[in-house]
Design a protein around this motif. Structure first.
Motif, short mmCIF file in Angstrom:
data_model
loop_
_atom_site.label_atom_id
_atom_site.label_comp_id
_atom_site.label_asym_id
_atom_site.label_seq_id
_atom_site.Cartn_x
_atom_site.Cartn_y
_atom_site.Cartn_z
N ASP A 188 32.23 53.15 34.51
CA ASP A 188 31.15 53.87 34.62
C ASP A 188 30.64 55.23 35.78
OD1 ASP A 188 30.23 53.14 31.74
OD2 ASP A 188 29.25 51.96 32.76
N THR A 189 30.53 56.55 35.56
CA THR A 189 30.93 57.59 36.33
C THR A 189 28.63 56.85 37.15
OG1 THR A 189 31.78 59.00 35.26
CG2 THR A 189 30.75 59.80 36.82
N PRO A 190 27.97 57.43 38.33
CA PRO A 190 26.90 57.06 38.08
C PRO A 190 25.82 58.04 37.51
CG PRO A 190 28.64 56.66 40.36
CD PRO A 190 29.29 56.92 39.04
N ILE A 191 24.75 57.73 37.00
CA ILE A 191 23.98 59.18 36.65
C ILE A 191 23.21 60.12 38.15
CG2 ILE A 191 22.14 59.97 36.21
CD1 ILE A 191 22.82 57.54 33.89
N GLU A 192 23.42 61.25 38.22
CA GLU A 192 23.62 61.63 39.93
C GLU A 192 21.65 61.78 39.64
OE1 GLU A 192 22.98 65.78 41.72
OE2 GLU A 192 24.70 65.72 41.04
N THR A 193 20.74 60.75 40.79
CA THR A 193 19.91 60.31 40.87
C THR A 193 19.05 62.39 40.90
OG1 THR A 193 19.67 60.39 42.98
CG2 THR A 193 19.39 58.52 41.54
N PRO A 194 17.69 62.69 40.79
CA PRO A 194 17.32 64.14 41.24
C PRO A 194 17.06 63.96 42.67
CG PRO A 194 15.32 62.83 39.83
CD PRO A 194 16.86 61.98 39.87
N ILE A 195 16.68 63.10 43.19
CA ILE A 195 16.52 62.71 44.83
C ILE A 195 17.88 62.44 45.29
CG2 ILE A 195 14.81 62.01 46.31
CD1 ILE A 195 12.83 61.80 43.79
N ASP A 196 17.92 63.24 46.20
CA ASP A 196 18.94 62.34 47.53
C ASP A 196 17.81 61.75 48.11
OD1 ASP A 196 20.92 61.80 49.85
OD2 ASP A 196 21.05 63.98 49.60
N MET A 197 18.09 60.26 47.95
CA MET A 197 17.56 59.13 48.72
C MET A 197 18.04 58.20 50.52
SD MET A 197 14.99 58.42 47.00
CE MET A 197 14.18 57.03 48.03
N ASN A 198 19.02 59.16 50.12
CA ASN A 198 19.95 58.88 51.70
C ASN A 198 18.73 60.01 52.64
OD1 ASN A 198 21.51 56.47 51.14
ND2 ASN A 198 23.20 58.40 50.43
N GLU A 199 19.03 61.15 52.38
CA GLU A 199 17.84 61.76 52.92
C GLU A 199 16.96 61.79 53.00
OE1 GLU A 199 17.08 66.75 52.97
OE2 GLU A 199 19.38 66.25 52.05
N ALA A 200 15.71 61.28 52.13
CA ALA A 200 14.60 61.54 51.36
C ALA A 200 14.29 59.76 52.53
CB ALA A 200 14.65 60.65 50.14
N THR A 201 14.96 58.81 52.33
CA THR A 201 14.69 58.01 53.83
C THR A 201 14.64 58.31 55.05
OG1 THR A 201 16.98 57.14 53.59
CG2 THR A 201 15.17 56.59 52.05
N GLU A 202 15.25 59.54 55.00
CA GLU A 202 15.83 59.91 56.80
C GLU A 202 13.95 60.41 56.90
OE1 GLU A 202 19.09 61.90 58.13
OE2 GLU A 202 20.42 60.66 56.93
N ILE A 203 14.12 61.57 56.06
CA ILE A 203 12.65 62.49 55.91
C ILE A 203 11.60 61.85 56.50
CG2 ILE A 203 11.67 64.05 54.74
CD1 ILE A 203 13.78 64.71 53.79
N VAL A 204 11.47 60.87 55.92
CA VAL A 204 10.05 60.17 56.33
C VAL A 204 10.43 58.60 56.61
CG1 VAL A 204 9.71 60.23 53.53
CG2 VAL A 204 10.47 57.89 54.03
N CYS A 205 11.15 58.35 57.80
CA CYS A 205 11.54 57.66 58.64
C CYS A 205 11.69 55.99 58.17
CB CYS A 205 10.84 57.66 59.38
SG CYS A 205 10.81 59.14 60.32
N ASN A 206 11.94 56.03 56.77
CA ASN A 206 12.08 54.64 56.29
C ASN A 206 11.41 54.27 55.90
OD1 ASN A 206 14.68 54.49 56.11
ND2 ASN A 206 15.39 54.40 58.11
N SER A 207 10.07 55.09 55.74
CA SER A 207 9.01 54.59 55.46
C SER A 207 8.39 55.16 54.12
CB SER A 207 7.52 55.69 56.36
OG SER A 207 5.90 55.05 55.59
N LYS A 208 8.66 53.40 53.32
CA LYS A 208 8.29 53.40 51.54
C LYS A 208 6.82 54.09 51.45
CE LYS A 208 8.49 50.63 48.33
NZ LYS A 208 8.52 49.05 48.01
N ASP A 209 6.12 53.80 52.76
CA ASP A 209 4.42 54.62 52.47
C ASP A 209 4.54 56.05 52.00
OD1 ASP A 209 3.47 51.34 52.47
OD2 ASP A 209 2.87 51.37 54.23
N LEU A 210 5.28 56.13 53.36
CA LEU A 210 4.57 57.37 53.60
C LEU A 210 5.99 58.24 52.49
CD1 LEU A 210 4.44 60.19 54.73
CD2 LEU A 210 6.44 60.18 56.11
N PHE A 211 6.70 57.95 51.63
CA PHE A 211 7.74 58.33 51.05
C PHE A 211 6.66 58.60 49.30
CE2 PHE A 211 9.88 57.86 47.06
CZ PHE A 211 10.91 58.94 47.06
#
Length: 120
Positions: free
Chosen positions: A2-25
Motif C-alpha cells: 500500500d502507498t501511504p496516504i499523504e497527510t495534510p500536515i508535515d508532522m515532522n516539521e510541525a513537531t519542530e515548529i512547536v518544539c515537540n510540545s503536544k500542548d502547543l500543537f
C-alpha cells in the motif's frame, strides 16, 4: 504494498515548529479550527463581491496560521489565492478556492482523527 496516504500536515516539521510540545500543537490547531468557519465565510463573501483586497487580507492571514502548523498544501493554496487576487479575475480564483476548502476539510478531518498524536 500500500502507498501511504499523504497527510495534510508535515508532522515532522510541525513537531519542530512547536518544539515537540503536544500542548502547543493542540493550542495552535484549536485556534485554527475555532476561526476557520468565520474566515471561510468572510472569504466566500469577498469572492462573491469580487472584493480583491479582502481576499488578499484573509488569504494572507490564513496562510500564516496554516504555515505555523506546517499545513503546506493549504498554505500554498492560500498563497495562490493571495497572488491571484492581485492579478487575475474572479473566475481564476474560484477553482483555487474550491481546492482550498477541500484541503481545509482534509486538515480538519486529520486533526479530529488524532492520527497526529503518534508524533508526540
Amino acid at each position: 504494498m500500500d502507498t501511504p496516504i499523504e497527510t495534510p500536515i508535515d508532522m515532522n516539521e510541525a513537531t519542530e515548529i512547536v518544539c515537540n510540545s503536544k500542548d502547543l500543537f493542540i493550542e495552535l490547531f484549536d485556534i485554527l479550527i475555532d476561526t476557520l468557519d468565520e474566515q471561510l465565510s468572510m472569504l466566500e463573501k469577498a469572492i462573491e463581491k469580487q472584493d480583491f483586497s479582502t481576499i488578499i487580507w484573509i488569504a494572507h492571514r490564513m496562510k500564516s496560521g496554516l504555515n505555523s502548523l506546517a499545513a503546506k498544501g493549504a498554505g500554498d493554496l492560500a498563497q495562490r489565492l493571495e497572488n491571484l487576487s492581485q492579478t487575475s479575475s474572479i473566475n481564476d480564483i474560484q477553482p483555487v478556492y474550491k481546492a482550498y476548502k477541500m484541503e481545509l476539510d482534509r486538515i480538519t478531518a486529520y486533526y479530529k482523527s488524532r492520527a497526529w498524536e503518534s508524533y508526540f
